[in-house]
Design a protein around this motif. Structure first.
Motif, PDB file in Angstrom:
ATOM      1  N   SER A 187      -8.639  -2.338  -3.088  1.00 28.37           N
ATOM      2  CA  SER A 187      -9.431  -3.297  -2.312  1.00 28.37           C
ATOM      3  C   SER A 187     -10.927  -3.028  -2.394  1.00 28.37           C
ATOM      4  O   SER A 187     -11.718  -3.970  -2.477  1.00 28.37           O
ATOM      5  CB  SER A 187      -8.989  -3.274  -0.845  1.00 28.37           C
ATOM      6  N   TYR A 188     -11.324  -1.756  -2.355  1.00 27.26           N
ATOM      7  CA  TYR A 188     -12.743  -1.404  -2.266  1.00 27.26           C
ATOM      8  C   TYR A 188     -13.197  -0.419  -3.347  1.00 27.26           C
ATOM      9  O   TYR A 188     -14.333   0.023  -3.331  1.00 27.26           O
ATOM     10  CB  TYR A 188     -13.050  -0.782  -0.896  1.00 27.26           C
ATOM     11  N   GLN A 201     -11.193  -9.442   3.738  1.00 30.13           N
ATOM     12  CA  GLN A 201     -12.599  -9.589   3.383  1.00 30.13           C
ATOM     13  C   GLN A 201     -12.830 -10.977   2.800  1.00 30.13           C
ATOM     14  O   GLN A 201     -11.922 -11.830   2.830  1.00 30.13           O
ATOM     15  CB  GLN A 201     -12.992  -8.505   2.384  1.00 30.13           C
ATOM     16  N   ARG A 228      -2.700  -3.857  -1.714  1.00 30.91           N
ATOM     17  CA  ARG A 228      -4.042  -3.935  -1.132  1.00 30.91           C
ATOM     18  C   ARG A 228      -3.911  -3.604   0.344  1.00 30.91           C
ATOM     19  O   ARG A 228      -2.840  -3.641   0.917  1.00 30.91           O
ATOM     20  CB  ARG A 228      -4.652  -5.322  -1.320  1.00 30.91           C
ATOM     21  N   ARG A 279     -15.698  -9.543   7.292  1.00 30.20           N
ATOM     22  CA  ARG A 279     -14.459  -8.764   7.241  1.00 30.20           C
ATOM     23  C   ARG A 279     -13.742  -8.870   8.576  1.00 30.20           C
ATOM     24  O   ARG A 279     -14.364  -9.087   9.620  1.00 30.20           O
ATOM     25  CB  ARG A 279     -14.737  -7.280   6.951  1.00 30.20           C
ATOM     26  N   ILE A 333     -14.044   4.879  -3.313  1.00 33.14           N
ATOM     27  CA  ILE A 333     -13.761   3.831  -2.331  1.00 33.14           C
ATOM     28  C   ILE A 333     -15.054   3.549  -1.577  1.00 33.14           C
ATOM     29  O   ILE A 333     -15.505   4.357  -0.761  1.00 33.14           O
ATOM     30  CB  ILE A 333     -12.640   4.261  -1.381  1.00 33.14           C
ATOM     31  N   HIS A 334     -15.676   2.412  -1.860  1.00 29.65           N
ATOM     32  CA  HIS A 334     -16.993   2.102  -1.312  1.00 29.65           C
ATOM     33  C   HIS A 334     -16.904   1.460   0.071  1.00 29.65           C
ATOM     34  O   HIS A 334     -17.488   0.410   0.332  1.00 29.65           O
ATOM     35  CB  HIS A 334     -17.774   1.203  -2.266  1.00 29.65           C
ATOM     36  N   LYS A 335     -16.141   2.064   0.927  1.00 28.91           N
ATOM     37  CA  LYS A 335     -16.105   1.719   2.350  1.00 28.91           C
ATOM     38  C   LYS A 335     -15.903   3.019   3.092  1.00 28.91           C
ATOM     39  O   LYS A 335     -15.028   3.809   2.745  1.00 28.91           O
ATOM     40  CB  LYS A 335     -14.947   0.775   2.678  1.00 28.91           C
ATOM     41  N   LEU A 360      -6.499   1.141  -0.595  1.00 20.49           N
ATOM     42  CA  LEU A 360      -7.946   1.105  -0.361  1.00 20.49           C
ATOM     43  C   LEU A 360      -8.714   1.093  -1.677  1.00 20.49           C
ATOM     44  O   LEU A 360      -9.727   0.399  -1.812  1.00 20.49           O
ATOM     45  CB  LEU A 360      -8.364   2.307   0.488  1.00 20.49           C
ATOM     46  N   GLU A 416     -14.238   1.470  -6.916  1.00 19.54           N
ATOM     47  CA  GLU A 416     -15.066   1.214  -8.090  1.00 19.54           C
ATOM     48  C   GLU A 416     -14.887   2.386  -9.055  1.00 19.54           C
ATOM     49  O   GLU A 416     -15.127   3.536  -8.685  1.00 19.54           O
ATOM     50  CB  GLU A 416     -16.535   1.072  -7.699  1.00 19.54           C
TER      51      GLU A 416
END
Length: 238
Positions: free
Chosen positions: A163-164, A76, A237, A57, A174-176, A160, A166
């Motif tokens: 982009s991340y 990423q 994104r 990243r 947001i899995h970040k 976000l 789920e």
């Protein structure tokens, strides 16, 4: 061959390239490894390369006169980074920092120019990539300038999630782990104002937190605050 297929499966902002033209990119670029914290380039450096994120990243930042650092983009695996400028020899307007140990393909502008000269269909795909890059910049500045800090924050949360994110039922996780400082640097606000705006969104049941991850519960509310124009995901994104 298996390694090449795995790269093809993880394409991000390079989906505009046909498989044949994308293979031209892969064959031409030179693989490099960059440890976390290093810079691909600094603001003011000559723009003579493009960078393809095979693994890892990176973030693109802009420094203000007061020394504050604004996060303009986050990239990423599958993304190509660099100055989207047909006039080779220009200087970078931003800095690119590697956020984790990364494997990156480096494409010299002179080699890119050769590909454009040899393959007219590649030139068309490259123009598409440039168009996506410019539209992304335009929509980000629109969000920052037209609808205030709340609109910019809501737009950033939506980006976000694209982009991340789920999906989990009606919610999106947001899995970040994004800190309040990160969010403040993304929208040019103070950390305190971001804390206040996030608290307001939690009170309205638009978002919540789960083990430090942001959960979007009411996407429609966020879209209403930022006057979302429902751009495609390659534009909307982070």
């Amino acid at each position: 061959m298996r390694e090449q297929l795995s790269v093809l499966e993880k394409r991000g902002n390079t989906n505009c390239f046909s498989e044949a033209n994308f293979n031209h990119l892969l064959v031409t670029m030179k693989d490099r490894t960059y440890p976390e914290g290093t810079h691909l380039y600094w603001e003011g450096d000559v723009s003579d390369k493009l960078y393809y994120m095979k693994r890892g990243r990176a973030q693109i930042t802009k420094s203000t006169d007061e020394g504050k650092e604004l996060i303009m983009y986050m990239y990423q695996s599958g993304d190509m980074i660099g100055q989207a400028d047909p006039f080779f020899g220009s200087k970078h307007s931003f800095s690119a920092e590697v956020l984790e140990d990364s494997e990156i393909g480096v494409l010299e502008h002179k080699d890119l120019e050769m590909l454009i000269c040899q393959h007219c269909d590649f030139a068309i795909d490259f123009m598409k990539w440039m168009g996506i890059h410019h539209r992304l910049t335009q929509t980000k500045f629109r969000d920052l300038m037209l609808y205030g800090k709340p609109g910019a924050l809501c737009s950033t949360l939506i980006r976000l999630s694209n982009s991340y994110g789920e999906p989990h039922g009606d919610h999106v996780i947001i899995h970040k782990k994004i800190t309040h400082t990160d969010l403040s640097n993304m929208i040019g606000a103070t950390r305190e104002s971001v804390n206040r705006m996030l608290s307001d969104l939690r009170k309205k049941d638009a978002i919540e937190y789960d083990n430090g991850m942001i959960v979007i519960k009411d996407l429609n509310m966020l879209q209403g605050i930022c006057h979302c124009e429902l751009c495609p995901n390659e534009i909307c994104r982070i």
